[in-house]
Motif scaffolding. Sequence first.
Motif, PDB file in Angstrom:
ATOM      1  N   LEU A  88      67.772  30.360   9.073  1.00 15.98           N
ATOM      2  CA  LEU A  88      68.950  29.503   9.308  1.00 15.98           C
ATOM      3  C   LEU A  88      69.653  29.296   7.967  1.00 15.98           C
ATOM      4  N   PRO A  89      70.726  30.044   7.724  1.00 18.33           N
ATOM      5  CA  PRO A  89      71.455  29.842   6.467  1.00 18.33           C
ATOM      6  C   PRO A  89      72.274  28.555   6.565  1.00 18.33           C
ATOM      7  N   VAL A  90      72.026  27.638   5.641  1.00 20.14           N
ATOM      8  CA  VAL A  90      72.747  26.352   5.678  1.00 20.14           C
ATOM      9  C   VAL A  90      73.292  26.003   4.290  1.00 20.14           C
ATOM     10  N   ALA A  91      73.576  27.053   3.497  1.00 24.63           N
ATOM     11  CA  ALA A  91      73.993  26.799   2.115  1.00 24.63           C
ATOM     12  C   ALA A  91      75.506  26.837   1.931  1.00 24.63           C
ATOM     13  N   GLY A  92      76.259  27.012   3.021  1.00 22.57           N
ATOM     14  CA  GLY A  92      77.727  27.090   2.906  1.00 22.57           C
ATOM     15  C   GLY A  92      78.331  25.754   2.484  1.00 22.57           C
ATOM     16  N   LEU A  93      79.592  25.796   2.057  1.00 27.07           N
ATOM     17  CA  LEU A  93      80.229  24.586   1.518  1.00 27.07           C
ATOM     18  C   LEU A  93      80.835  23.704   2.595  1.00 27.07           C
ATOM     19  N   GLY A  94      81.067  24.253   3.778  1.00 28.28           N
ATOM     20  CA  GLY A  94      81.621  23.444   4.867  1.00 28.28           C
ATOM     21  C   GLY A  94      83.000  22.905   4.560  1.00 28.28           C
ATOM     22  N   THR A  95      83.865  23.747   3.982  1.00 27.82           N
ATOM     23  CA  THR A  95      85.183  23.255   3.540  1.00 27.82           C
ATOM     24  C   THR A  95      86.072  22.799   4.702  1.00 27.82           C
ATOM     25  N   ARG A  96      85.842  23.376   5.900  1.00 23.57           N
ATOM     26  CA  ARG A  96      86.724  22.993   7.014  1.00 23.57           C
ATOM     27  C   ARG A  96      86.506  21.556   7.443  1.00 23.57           C
ATOM     28  N   PHE A  97      85.412  20.953   7.022  1.00 24.88           N
ATOM     29  CA  PHE A  97      85.147  19.563   7.413  1.00 24.88           C
ATOM     30  C   PHE A  97      85.289  18.573   6.262  1.00 24.88           C
ATOM     31  N   LYS A  99      77.354  19.842   6.199  1.00 24.59           N
ATOM     32  CA  LYS A  99      78.022  20.039   7.496  1.00 24.59           C
ATOM     33  C   LYS A  99      76.994  20.069   8.623  1.00 24.59           C
ATOM     34  N   GLU A 100      75.857  20.693   8.337  1.00 24.47           N
ATOM     35  CA  GLU A 100      74.828  20.882   9.380  1.00 24.47           C
ATOM     36  C   GLU A 100      74.218  19.572   9.846  1.00 24.47           C
ATOM     37  N   MET A 101      74.476  18.473   9.105  1.00 20.59           N
ATOM     38  CA  MET A 101      73.959  17.164   9.514  1.00 20.59           C
ATOM     39  C   MET A 101      74.995  16.351  10.290  1.00 20.59           C
ATOM     40  N   ARG A 137      66.144  28.753  -1.696  1.00 19.32           N
ATOM     41  CA  ARG A 137      67.401  28.246  -2.227  1.00 19.32           C
ATOM     42  C   ARG A 137      68.400  29.387  -2.496  1.00 19.32           C
ATOM     43  N   GLN A 138      69.649  29.158  -2.144  1.00 14.06           N
ATOM     44  CA  GLN A 138      70.722  30.069  -2.561  1.00 14.06           C
ATOM     45  C   GLN A 138      71.490  29.316  -3.649  1.00 14.06           C
ATOM     46  N   LYS A 139      71.383  29.789  -4.880  1.00 13.75           N
ATOM     47  CA  LYS A 139      71.945  28.992  -5.985  1.00 13.75           C
ATOM     48  C   LYS A 139      73.469  28.958  -5.954  1.00 13.75           C
ATOM     49  N   GLY A 173      78.098  33.978   0.114  1.00 11.35           N
ATOM     50  CA  GLY A 173      78.303  34.594   1.425  1.00 11.35           C
ATOM     51  C   GLY A 173      77.041  34.643   2.270  1.00 11.35           C
ATOM     52  N   LEU A 174      77.272  34.868   3.575  1.00 10.75           N
ATOM     53  CA  LEU A 174      76.161  34.911   4.531  1.00 10.75           C
ATOM     54  C   LEU A 174      75.185  36.040   4.210  1.00 10.75           C
ATOM     55  N   GLY A 175      75.730  37.207   3.844  1.00 11.67           N
ATOM     56  CA  GLY A 175      74.856  38.343   3.509  1.00 11.67           C
ATOM     57  C   GLY A 175      73.968  38.003   2.330  1.00 11.67           C
ATOM     58  N   HIS A 176      74.538  37.371   1.327  1.00 15.47           N
ATOM     59  CA  HIS A 176      73.786  36.961   0.136  1.00 15.47           C
ATOM     60  C   HIS A 176      72.730  35.926   0.513  1.00 15.47           C
ATOM     61  N   ALA A 177      73.091  34.994   1.398  1.00 18.69           N
ATOM     62  CA  ALA A 177      72.130  33.965   1.840  1.00 18.69           C
ATOM     63  C   ALA A 177      70.910  34.631   2.488  1.00 18.69           C
ATOM     64  N   LEU A 178      71.141  35.657   3.306  1.00 22.20           N
ATOM     65  CA  LEU A 178      70.013  36.335   3.967  1.00 22.20           C
ATOM     66  C   LEU A 178      69.127  37.046   2.950  1.00 22.20           C
ATOM     67  N   LEU A 224      70.027  32.509  12.927  1.00 22.38           N
ATOM     68  CA  LEU A 224      70.795  31.560  13.752  1.00 22.38           C
ATOM     69  C   LEU A 224      71.739  30.778  12.844  1.00 22.38           C
ATOM     70  N   LEU A 225      73.019  30.810  13.167  1.00 23.40           N
ATOM     71  CA  LEU A 225      73.997  29.994  12.438  1.00 23.40           C
ATOM     72  C   LEU A 225      74.198  28.712  13.232  1.00 23.40           C
ATOM     73  N   ALA A 226      73.840  27.601  12.613  1.00 17.67           N
ATOM     74  CA  ALA A 226      73.791  26.334  13.343  1.00 17.67           C
ATOM     75  C   ALA A 226      75.163  25.855  13.811  1.00 17.67           C
ATOM     76  N   ASP A 227      76.230  26.418  13.236  1.00 16.91           N
ATOM     77  CA  ASP A 227      77.593  26.083  13.686  1.00 16.91           C
ATOM     78  C   ASP A 227      77.814  26.418  15.149  1.00 16.91           C
ATOM     79  N   ASP A 228      77.151  27.476  15.590  1.00 20.34           N
ATOM     80  CA  ASP A 228      77.318  27.902  16.976  1.00 20.34           C
ATOM     81  C   ASP A 228      76.251  27.231  17.828  1.00 20.34           C
TER      82      ASP A 228
END
Length: 305
Positions: free
Chosen positions: A21-30, A39-41, A115-117, A121-126, A141-145
């Motif tokens: 579950l990659p959850v390291a994105g910045l969530g800029t849309r929110f 964002k995931e919380m 940790r993804q420092k 991107g998603l590919g890098h997170a994986l 699984l991307l928790a956004d969906d």
Amino acid sequence: MAHESERNGRWATLEIRKAVLPVAGLGTRFLPATKSQPKEMLPIVDKPLVQYGVEEVAASGIPLAIFVTGRGKNAIEDHFDVSFELEHMLAGRGKERLLNQVRSISRLVEINYVRQKNPLGLGHALLMAKAMIGAEPFAVLLADDIIDAPVPCLKQMMEVFRRFGGSVVAIQNVDRKAVSSYGIIKGTPVADADLRDRLFRITDMVEKPEPREAPSNLAIIGRYILTPSIFKELASTPRGAGGEIQLTDALRRLLKKEPVYGFIFEGKRYDAGDKLGFLEATVEIALKQPEIGKPFRKYLKGLKI
Ligand code: UTP
């Protein structure tokens, strides 16, 4: 049309035991909601987005979730940990139902963190999860969906994987206007009595095409079963759009070497990573809640809109 001889590729006998579950994105849309909380919380009614994802992993029979986290994501780790003080307080006040709910969260599945420092991107997170995955197929699984389905979406995909043995990406039909928000596949239907019109051997994919250039209306959404061959492709994928390592680019390379399937799952998907999708998920999930569903429906009906 692709034929049944494709069945049982070399990975098919291996079980899916790990979900990333990659959850390291910045969530800029929110923003600004995500300025100091992940964002995931963000909650859909009374559960954070990421809990819906972990519940799907557990319901699919996958025993281990691997979170790829980043800066400012500690609340996710705390959420799935034992909360001694809270449990003690709820027990002391005789709040058994709440106590059981809180306890069950930390018991859903085993969880590991990596940790993804930098959010590259998603590919890098994986790629960050490579050492924990090793040489076995795994789920993403991307928790956004959020997917509301009679059989959990990942479980449906694991069945396809078991039968066909190649990577499987979840797809759904979207409006032509919407294709530019997704990775879009080009594929050949697989001849299969059980999966008629729902399984495609992917021959190409395009990230966020213009509507007139899209090869289909079949959009990739946030569920994948991947063979470990993806790591070799990710490692040699240059940074693409937005300076990020895109999973779609690596999948395009993979499908030239191994079969990759697109699977139209059964169920309803909400794009909770987008404001409108988040509200749709909130309304529909609230309407199904035993405690508030009825009064909420009444409230909605009374709105003069
Ligand atoms: P999104 O494309 O939704 O990006 O990532 P985001 O940062 O979460 O949100 P916006 O677009 O800025 O609002 C899809 C998934 O990939 C993860 C995200 O956490 C999300 O689950 N991701 C993305 C990473 O883990 N690392 C990254 O570098 C990028």
